[in-house]
Design a protein around this motif. Structure first.
Motif, PDB file in Angstrom:
ATOM      1  N   ASP A   1     -89.328  -5.336 -53.277  1.00  0.00           N
ATOM      2  CA  ASP A   1     -89.919  -6.406 -54.068  1.00  0.00           C
ATOM      3  C   ASP A   1     -91.299  -6.015 -54.601  1.00  0.00           C
ATOM      4  N   VAL A   2     -92.088  -5.329 -53.794  1.00  0.00           N
ATOM      5  CA  VAL A   2     -93.398  -4.850 -54.250  1.00  0.00           C
ATOM      6  C   VAL A   2     -93.209  -3.858 -55.395  1.00  0.00           C
ATOM      7  N   GLU A   3     -92.249  -2.971 -55.272  1.00  0.00           N
ATOM      8  CA  GLU A   3     -91.970  -2.017 -56.345  1.00  0.00           C
ATOM      9  C   GLU A   3     -91.597  -2.748 -57.636  1.00  0.00           C
ATOM     10  N   CYS A   4     -90.836  -3.823 -57.526  1.00  0.00           N
ATOM     11  CA  CYS A   4     -90.456  -4.618 -58.691  1.00  0.00           C
ATOM     12  C   CYS A   4     -91.696  -5.220 -59.364  1.00  0.00           C
ATOM     13  N   VAL A   5     -92.618  -5.751 -58.564  1.00  0.00           N
ATOM     14  CA  VAL A   5     -93.839  -6.342 -59.124  1.00  0.00           C
ATOM     15  C   VAL A   5     -94.717  -5.257 -59.752  1.00  0.00           C
ATOM     16  N   LEU A   6     -94.805  -4.088 -59.123  1.00  0.00           N
ATOM     17  CA  LEU A   6     -95.587  -2.995 -59.701  1.00  0.00           C
ATOM     18  C   LEU A   6     -95.014  -2.555 -61.049  1.00  0.00           C
ATOM     19  N   CYS A   7     -93.693  -2.511 -61.158  1.00  0.00           N
ATOM     20  CA  CYS A   7     -93.067  -2.183 -62.446  1.00  0.00           C
ATOM     21  C   CYS A   7     -93.373  -3.245 -63.480  1.00  0.00           C
ATOM     22  N   TRP A   8     -93.360  -4.519 -63.066  1.00  0.00           N
ATOM     23  CA  TRP A   8     -93.706  -5.613 -63.978  1.00  0.00           C
ATOM     24  C   TRP A   8     -95.143  -5.481 -64.459  1.00  0.00           C
ATOM     25  N   LEU A   9     -96.060  -5.165 -63.547  1.00  0.00           N
ATOM     26  CA  LEU A   9     -97.457  -4.976 -63.934  1.00  0.00           C
ATOM     27  C   LEU A   9     -97.588  -3.825 -64.939  1.00  0.00           C
ATOM     28  N   GLN A  10     -96.869  -2.761 -64.704  1.00  0.00           N
ATOM     29  CA  GLN A  10     -96.904  -1.631 -65.633  1.00  0.00           C
ATOM     30  C   GLN A  10     -96.367  -2.050 -66.995  1.00  0.00           C
ATOM     31  N   ASP A  11     -95.287  -2.819 -67.029  1.00  0.00           N
ATOM     32  CA  ASP A  11     -94.743  -3.311 -68.291  1.00  0.00           C
ATOM     33  C   ASP A  11     -95.733  -4.218 -69.016  1.00  0.00           C
TER      34      ASP A  11
END
Length: 150
Positions: free
Chosen positions: A137-147
């Protein structure tokens, strides 16, 4: 506070002056904005945001995580002043218990995510969250932040 977390926060505190007795604010921060980031399995994660008072696109970004007892709201973004009064009405000039707000006033983009079953994130069918699920889930949020460009 656990030693690894303290080791991560000390350089940030030093760089932003957050530990100073009377810090100079960069500016006034807006209220926290809440988002829902959808994971690959369709679960909605509650994410809280306080953008830097400087230019958010060039400011450093931090993602705060919580432990297994409290959600991110009371841990990192408790929106009460030092007297215990609720925030509001003073233009943001009051002392605050919100660590995220204090850092955003000093030019840091602050985000926090509630793990499954905590705060703004509903639990899933498993009734709990495993370390592996939390990491995904943290990885998902980090990808969202990058996007988002942060």
């Amino acid at each position: 506070m656990q030693a690894p977390m303290l080791a991560l926060l000390l350089p940030l505190l030093a760089a932003t002056g957050a530990g100073a007795a009377s810090p100079t604010a960069v500016g006034i921060t807006a209220a926290a904005v809440k988002h829902h980031v959808v994971t690959p399995d369709g679960h909605k994660l509650g994410v809280r945001q306080r953008l830097s008072c400087a230019d958010p696109k060039t400011s450093p970004t931090v993602l705060f995580l919580h432990g297994r007892t409290w959600s991110c709201g009371p841990v990192w973004d408790l929106d009460y002043d030092a007297t215990g009064a609720a925030a509001g009405g003073d233009g943001g000039n009051r002392p605050t218990a919100s660590f995220m707000e204090r850092l955003s006033r000093r030019g840091v983009n602050c985000y926090s995510v509630d793990f499954r079953g905590f705060g703004e994130t509903a639990g899933d069918a498993t009734g709990g969250v495993t370390p592996r699920q939390a990491a995904e889930d943290v990885e998902c949020v980090l990808c969202w932040l990058q996007d988002e460009g942060l």
